[in-house]
Design an enzyme around this catalytic site. Structure first.
Site, PDB file in Angstrom:
ATOM      1  N   GLU A 137       0.814  -1.218   0.000  1.00  0.00           N
ATOM      2  CA  GLU A 137       0.000   0.000   0.000  1.00  0.00           C
ATOM      3  C   GLU A 137       0.848   1.270   0.000  1.00  0.00           C
ATOM      4  O   GLU A 137       0.336   2.358  -0.271  1.00  0.00           O
ATOM      5  CB  GLU A 137      -0.927   0.017   1.221  1.00  0.00           C
ATOM      6  CG  GLU A 137      -2.045  -1.008   1.197  1.00  0.00           C
ATOM      7  CD  GLU A 137      -3.107  -0.704   0.157  1.00  0.00           C
ATOM      8  OE1 GLU A 137      -3.097   0.408  -0.418  1.00  0.00           O
ATOM      9  OE2 GLU A 137      -3.949  -1.579  -0.097  1.00  0.00           O
ATOM     10  N   GLU A 197       6.712 -22.075   7.810  1.00  0.00           N
ATOM     11  CA  GLU A 197       7.065 -21.279   8.995  1.00  0.00           C
ATOM     12  C   GLU A 197       8.148 -21.937   9.846  1.00  0.00           C
ATOM     13  O   GLU A 197       8.754 -21.285  10.699  1.00  0.00           O
ATOM     14  CB  GLU A 197       5.824 -20.988   9.839  1.00  0.00           C
ATOM     15  CG  GLU A 197       5.301 -22.136  10.654  1.00  0.00           C
ATOM     16  CD  GLU A 197       4.286 -21.662  11.684  1.00  0.00           C
ATOM     17  OE1 GLU A 197       4.449 -22.054  12.849  1.00  0.00           O
ATOM     18  OE2 GLU A 197       3.365 -20.907  11.342  1.00  0.00           O
TER      19      GLU A 197
END
EC number: 4.2.1.126
Length: 303
Positions: free
Chosen positions: A90, A121
């Site tokens: 963004e 992970e």
């Protein structure tokens, strides 16, 4: 780490505990469920409020890094990684910065943004490979994000970043986490157990999003990426954003729409430049030169 140690470690995590207020979740109506979720979510900003001093210090570190040509890099897995990617993505349209200035890295790569990648992970070596791929350096800041505070991928990345001299930050929803013990600074968002046990995409994810919003927005404001409260460096790349840039110019200068549209075109869709051209009655090149002399800060240029 052996299985029993892992079991003991997970058992101590607040984010893995059942929430006593939602023990009857499966018997609730739709309204009761969303009312409970709303009530639980109201705790999140109160928790964030306690971490504001630490968040502000990290913002100042980020601004200093940006001014030295460094980058802000988010590192996470699952929801935490996706939120980092979201916040980073963004920044270019909102603040007119290049895509390298704020980067989001997620365990498992691009595919993991949309689909879970098994074992990602837990892959410690992958974190190092991913950070080396973007050429992380001592000028950069690495923010590791994990609700548990013990994700192996993120811990490995934080260790590597410290080894090469990067400033490191840990964002976790468990106190005194393994990540916090490694990082230079820790932002703890202890929001408590989720209504759906272990689903840290809920309150923990909301807390992470609020913190990331603060880190980038406050940093960009301090860099001069806004004037008053307008995003004057917005990239006017579609009809909505061209209209937003036009309205920003009108509101900041008091001019009519026709003048705003004309000057925005002359300024190559640069709202900040257009505002300066109107307020100081300058041609484009003179406005460009004047902004450059004032670190691209419109307020400073006008004062």
């Amino acid at each position: 780490m052996n299985k029993q140690n892992l079991i003991n470690q997970f058992a101590q995590l607040i984010t893995e505990q059942p929430n006593p207020r939602s023990v009857n979740l499966d018997q609730m109506s739709a309204l009761e469920i969303v009312q409970l979720m709303n009530k639980e979510d109201q705790q999140v900003p109160l928790v964030i409020a306690k971490a504001l001093p630490e968040i502000a210090v990290v913002v100042e570190k980020i601004v200093a890094a940006f001014r030295q040509g460094g980058r802000l890099v988010y590192l996470g897995a699952g929801t935490s990684g996706r939120l980092g990617v979201l916040d980073a993505s963004e920044c270019p349209p909102t603040f007119g910065v290049n895509h390298e200035m704020v980067k989001g890295i997620i365990a498992g790569g691009e595919q993991a943004i949309r689909y879970p990648v098994e074992g990602a992970e837990d892959n410690q070596q992958a974190a190092i490979v991913d950070l080396q791929a973007i050429q992380l350096c001592s000028k950069d800041i690495l923010v590791g994000i994990a609700a548990s505070g013990r994700t192996p991928y993120v811990i490995s990345g934080l260790k590597y970043a410290k080894e090469i001299g990067s400033f490191t930050v840990a964002i976790a929803s468990n106190p005194q986490s393994a990540m916090a013990k490694i990082a230079d600074m820790s932002i703890e968002t202890i929001v408590g157990p989720e209504i759906l046990t272990g689903s840290s995409r809920l309150k923990s994810g909301t807390a992470q999003k609020l913190v990331l919003n603060m880190l980038t927005t406050a940093s960009m404001v301090l860099l001069g990426k806004c004037y008053q409260n307008f995003m004057v460096d917005v990239q006017a790349s579609n009809e909505k954003l061209v209209d937003r840039a036009t309205r920003i110019i009108m509101q900041a200068t008091g001019c009519e729409r026709a003048k705003a549209e004309q000057t925005l075109t002359q300024a190559d869709n640069n709202a900040k430049l257009a505002i300066l051209m109107i307020l100081m009655d300058l041609d484009k090149q003179s406005a460009v030169d004047l902004l450059a002399k004032n670190q691209d800060k419109l307020r400073q240029t006008l004062d």
